[in-house]
Design an enzyme around this catalytic site. Structure first.
Site, PDB file in Angstrom:
ATOM      1  N   ASP A 152       0.831  -1.203   0.000  1.00 22.79           N
ATOM      2  CA  ASP A 152       0.000   0.000   0.000  1.00 22.79           C
ATOM      3  C   ASP A 152       0.871   1.262   0.000  1.00 22.79           C
ATOM      4  O   ASP A 152       1.897   1.315   0.695  1.00 22.79           O
ATOM      5  CB  ASP A 152      -0.855  -0.035   1.283  1.00 22.79           C
ATOM      6  CG  ASP A 152      -1.891   1.063   1.329  1.00 22.79           C
ATOM      7  OD1 ASP A 152      -2.797   1.047   0.496  1.00 22.79           O
ATOM      8  OD2 ASP A 152      -1.794   1.949   2.213  1.00 22.79           O
TER       9      ASP A 152
ATOM     10  N   GLU B  79       1.576  -0.618  -5.049  1.00 22.14           N
ATOM     11  CA  GLU B  79       0.551   0.373  -5.384  1.00 22.14           C
ATOM     12  C   GLU B  79       1.219   1.740  -5.327  1.00 22.14           C
ATOM     13  O   GLU B  79       1.486   2.277  -4.253  1.00 22.14           O
ATOM     14  CB  GLU B  79      -0.603   0.338  -4.373  1.00 22.14           C
ATOM     15  CG  GLU B  79      -1.731   1.282  -4.775  1.00 22.14           C
ATOM     16  CD  GLU B  79      -2.257   2.186  -3.673  1.00 22.14           C
ATOM     17  OE1 GLU B  79      -3.334   2.747  -3.843  1.00 22.14           O
ATOM     18  OE2 GLU B  79      -1.568   2.363  -2.638  1.00 22.14           O
TER      19      GLU B  79
HETATM   20  C1  GLC Z   1      -4.116   3.094  -0.578  1.00 21.61           C
HETATM   21  C2  GLC Z   1      -5.359   2.257  -0.412  1.00 21.61           C
HETATM   22  C3  GLC Z   1      -6.473   3.147   0.015  1.00 21.61           C
HETATM   23  C4  GLC Z   1      -6.115   3.786   1.332  1.00 21.61           C
HETATM   24  C5  GLC Z   1      -4.790   4.519   1.237  1.00 21.61           C
HETATM   25  C6  GLC Z   1      -4.250   4.827   2.599  1.00 21.61           C
HETATM   26  O1  GLC Z   1      -4.222   4.007  -1.605  1.00 21.61           O
HETATM   27  O2  GLC Z   1      -5.629   1.565  -1.585  1.00 21.61           O
HETATM   28  O3  GLC Z   1      -7.688   2.470   0.122  1.00 21.61           O
HETATM   29  O4  GLC Z   1      -7.105   4.696   1.707  1.00 21.61           O
HETATM   30  O5  GLC Z   1      -3.815   3.721   0.624  1.00 21.61           O
HETATM   31  O6  GLC Z   1      -3.833   3.654   3.230  1.00 21.61           O
END
Ligand code: GLC
Length: 560
Positions: free
Chosen positions: A222, A283
């Site tokens: 994440d 991500e």
């Molecule tokens: C990422 C997740 C999202 C979350 C953010 C903070 O982007 O996919 O859902 O709110 O991180 O952890």
């Protein structure tokens, strides 16, 4: 001119079977909204385990589970208060073990989410940091700083939160006086870890091993471009309106800093020390030319390619969103990923119904009424295009049912922190619990009819059992496409990819060996080019008469 995609074999060992993740179809499960076994209206791990045969039946290779760890759920579980346990709302560690074991029995790999940029403010180490006071080793686990102004009453810098508002919150010191500030790039309840501190590195290495030991096949990382902050925490540049200026193609000052990749350099040997091809997928919402630096034999395996998700409907935009990542992927010898939906963006069955705009962030407001029919038609066409591309494809639960974004959620039921902080609709609309049965309470999501977000009526006709075995349904389209993708080896780089140039203007065409993929992005139905009239129709995203390529439709054909 045709673009010839490299057919070079994987550099690691061409004779070995390619690692599973290189061409995998991965199904994202958002645990709160997938299936509720105990009737409390919140999905749970036993609910997922019970539905694993459905996921396996789609023909996918793996599941990715969004966080199920103990959490006060201020950000749907992305606010983790204990990285090595299961939230009682979702079950127990024994339930996680059972889920992983059953998935493996069914031939599914399991990717778990790891959230290393921040924890929950309820994490025991953050609570210890608050209690220990300034200058303590406990406080050094997080990013604390003195405020500016005569009495430290102003935040240490001008950074703003991704969820709107200030990125800093001031604490009250143990002696009751107003004190230091802590950084939270997201919600106030999500303090950022201090990755300058080796103890933070050690903590996350233990977390990785914990889940690898329990059988996890990989991690979705994440905010993978976060963690490392610029030295001295300098102010960001602001524009004339006082807002942080993010020039086109760049990222905010607190993302994508030198040093982030070193974290993956440390993690990779840990993953490699386990049997099987354990992997990590990042991500990172950063410009695509910045992604390759994170990928390689000594760093992460792959990252999400969000360019495809962001591309507007049209030949040029979609072609570019395919060509560019393929070229970048070749350079790092790691296949790209494809993704159209996830728990953070407006579902693609709705997104493609906005014309000509293509919004994907901050949710859907009640006032916006995209064309649902057109959205679904194009979403099916885009999905069929995606599944023909080399690399791995990430699906988000419910897209195989053609679920739309839900706009009419009462504000008081919305949970997205961005909604609470700034009043934007937020991301709840793509997180509405799944419909399994047309004629059951909560459409089969829970045995009691409870559902943490209300489901719209249209979910009835889209329920899994209403589409099961129905020719032409979105569910059967996904099943057919995923099966054919695997049989024809379309995920592999071995079938060369070339774009077709001699097609009518609104048609995007490409070949993968014998297979021809045509997408009619225009409003008119077209006749197939003469040389393709004899081709065998493998699958179509919408009903199409022989020899025709309907508007907003993708076809896979095989040349005879
Ligand atoms: C990422 C997740 C999202 C979350 C953010 C903070 O982007 O996919 O859902 O709110 O991180 O952890």
């Amino acid at each position: 001119m045709t673009l010839q995609h490299s057919t070079a074999p994987a550099a690691h060992d061409a004779s070995a079977t390619p690692a599973w993740w290189r061409d995998a179809v991965v199904y994202q499960v958002y645990p709160r909204s997938f299936a509720d076994s105990n009737g409390d209206g919140m999905g749970d791990l036993p609910g997922i385990t019970a539905r694993l045969p459905y996921i396996a039946g789609l023909g996918v290779d793996a599941i990715w589970l969004s966080p199920f760890y103990p959490s006060p759920q201020h950000d749907g579980g992305y606010d983790v208060s204990d990285y090595t346990d299961v939230d009682p709302r979702f079950g127990s560690l024994a339930d996680a073990d059972a889920l992983i074991a059953r998935a493996h029995e069914l031939g599914l790999k399991v990717i778990v989410d790891i959230v290393p940029n921040h924890s929950s403010s309820e994490h025991e180490l953050f609570q210890a940091a608050l209690a220990a006071g300034p200058g303590s080793p406990e406080r050094d686990m997080y990013v604390f700083a003195e405020g500016k102004g005569e009495h430290g009453e102003l935040p240490p810098n001008n950074w703003t939160s991704i969820f709107h508002g200030e990125a800093w919150t001031r604490v009250t010191e143990p002696d009751g006086t107003p004190g230091q500030w802590y950084l939270h790039l997201f919600d106030t309840t999500q303090p950022d870890w201090n990755w300058e501190n080796p103890a933070v590195h050690e903590l996350f290495e233990r977390v990785l091993r914990f889940w690898l030991d329990r059988g996890a096949d990989g991690f979705r990382v994440d905010v993978a471009h976060g963690m490392v902050k610029p030295e001295g925490l300098p102010d960001a540049q602001v524009n004339s309106e006082g807002l942080i200026d993010i020039p086109e193609g760049e990222v905010p000052i607190y993302f994508d800093n030198d040093g982030v990749v070193d974290i993956y350099r440390q993690w990779r040997p840990i993953l490699d020390s386990y049997e099987g091809d354990r992997m990590m997928v990042l991500e990172a919402w950063i410009p695509e030319h910045r992604l390759p630096q994170y990928i390689g034999q000594d760093r992460a395996h792959q990252s999400f390619n969000f360019g495809f998700l962001q591309a507007r409907w049209g030949v040029e935009t979609m072609r570019r969103a395919i060509e560019k990542p393929l070229a970048l992927a070749d350079a790092v010898d790691s296949p790209t990923t494809w993704v159209l939906s996830n728990h953070d963006v407006i579902r693609h069955a709705t997104r493609y119904g906005f014309a000509p705009d293509h919004r994907f962030g901050e949710g859907l407001s009640r006032e916006e009424v995209p064309d649902a029919e057109l959205g679904l038609l194009r979403a099916r066409a885009a999905s069929l295009l995606m599944l023909a591309l080399p690399g791995s494809a990430y699906l988000y639960q419910g897209e195989e049912l053609g679920l739309p974004e839900v706009a009419d959620i009462p504000d008081e039921l919305r949970e997205d922190p961005a909604h609470k902080r700034a009043g934007v609709p937020g991301r709840d609309g793509c997180r509405v619990p799944l419909p399994w049965q047309q004629d059951a309470p909560a459409f089969g999501f829970s045995p009691t009819g409870e559902s943490w977000l209300p489901q719209p009526e249209v979910f009835g006709q889209l329920a899994a059992d209403a589409q099961e075995g129905v020719e032409g349904s979105t569910l059967e389209l996904y099943r057919t496409a995923i099966r054919l993708r695997s049989e024809l080896g379309l995920g592999r780089p071995t079938a060369p990819l070339a774009f077709l140039e001699d097609l009518p203007a609104p048609v995007l065409g490409l070949t993968r060996g014998d297979v021809v993929v045509l997408v009619n992005t225009g409003e008119e139905d077209l006749e197939l080019p003469t040389h393709l009239r004899e081709a065998e129709l493998l699958v179509a995203s919408a009903p199409s008469a022989p020899g025709t390529l309907p508007a907003d439709t993708t076809l896979w054909l095989r040349r005879r």
